[in-house]
Design an enzyme around this catalytic site. Structure first.
Site, PDB file in Angstrom:
ATOM      1  CD  GLU A 177      -2.744   1.377   2.432  1.00  0.00           C
ATOM      2  OE1 GLU A 177      -3.655   2.200   2.419  1.00  0.00           O
ATOM      3  OE2 GLU A 177      -2.487   0.648   3.417  1.00  0.00           O
ATOM      4  CE  LYS A 214      -6.531   0.006   1.713  1.00  0.00           C
ATOM      5  NZ  LYS A 214      -7.034  -0.413   3.047  1.00  0.00           N
TER       6      LYS A 214
END
Length: 297
Positions: A177, A214
């Site tokens: 992420e 993500k």
């Protein structure tokens, strides 16, 4: 066998991932949005009891099942606690059909070159061993990009993939992420640089390894479609990043193949003061709208 079923669900399931991983720094804000003021608890222990009660209430809501909620990201303390008398990860998979993930980062380092890499994680191997024993499927770790600075973005992505390899070594699937802050003026440029850096790292992975990504919902629709289609990527999920649920859903629905992994946008409208009927109806409506946006592309 469950690992294979979980992997199949994450690759091909029609739904989204719930992010229930608020950590120490973000917990007071999450509780405040839930209608619990800081005056209502006097210690960190009480604060974490209250946030666990909120998470457990969400996880036990009738609509919170693997039909629409493919996975859930847990905070370390949540993994170590129980929901309805069972270890949290066990409850999620066995009772709800929801694949459990664990947030493993320890926060952000100071900004350098317009970006914040993750703080060192010297205890990571021990945490990953505990996660495996607890039945966790994968992990999540967050860095932040605050400017379209090539050096900063390169450092963030390089660190993310270095740690991802460590996680893969434990048989877990890492969610990488590198969040791009939604308010920066050069967001689109930062996202273009990020796409290049991620692609280079993915291309260098062995053929038998996959990660999840993500990412902040991009300014250019379908910018990340090449990552969705990349053979080293199990799934690309989107963070809400401060957008309202309506705005996040609208942006998500325009990005083919991306699914949601929302935190604040998922819990928007929930309150500790709601009756169970009101609470369950509100979370069901949230789940429905995020699910629809996730499958729209």
């Amino acid at each position: 066998m469950s690992k294979e079923r979980q992997a199949e669900q994450m690759r091909n399931g029609q739904g989204f991932i719930a992010a229930l991983d608020q950590s120490g720094g973000s917990t007071p804000k999450a509780l405040r949005l839930y209608g619990v003021e800081e005056s209502e608890y006097t210690s960190d222990a009480e604060m974490f009891d209250m946030i666990h009660a909120m998470r457990a209430r969400i996880a036990q809501a009738p609509a919170f099942t693997g039909d629409k909620v493919l996975g859930a990201i847990l905070f370390e303390m949540t993994m170590d606690r129980k929901i309805d008398g069972k270890p949290s990860a066990t409850f999620l998979w066995e009772d709800r059909g929801v694949v459990p993930f664990l947030k493993v980062d320890k926060g952000l380092a100071d900004e350098e070159n317009g970006a914040q890499v993750m703080k060192p994680m010297p205890e990571l191997d021990a945490l990953l061993e505990r996660a495996v024993k607890a039945g966790v499927f994968g992990t999540k770790m967050r860095s932040v990009i605050n400017a379209a600075d090539p050096a900063g973005i390169k450092a963030v992505v390089a660190q993310q993939f270095e740690v991802a390899k460590q996680i893969l070594g434990h048989g877990l699937i890492p969610i990488v992420e590198p969040e791009v802050t939604i308010s920066i003026s050069d967001k689109a440029e930062a996202e273009n640089i990020l796409l290049t850096e991620i692609t280079a790292q993915l291309d260098a992975l062995p053929d038998d390894q996959q990660v999840m990504l993500k990412l902040t919902l991009p300014e250019t629709d379908n910018l990340y479609k090449p990552l969705v289609d990349h053979p080293r990527v199990m799934r690309v999920v989107a963070l809400s990043g401060g957008y309202s649920r309506d705005e996040a859903n609208a942006r998500l629905s325009r990005n083919t193949g991306m699914i949601a992994s929302f935190s604040r946008a998922l819990t928007e409208g929930l309150s500790a003061q709601q009756s169970d009927h009101e609470f369950n109806a509100t979370i069901a409506s949230s789940i429905d709208s995020i699910h629809q946006a996730s499958v729209a592309g």
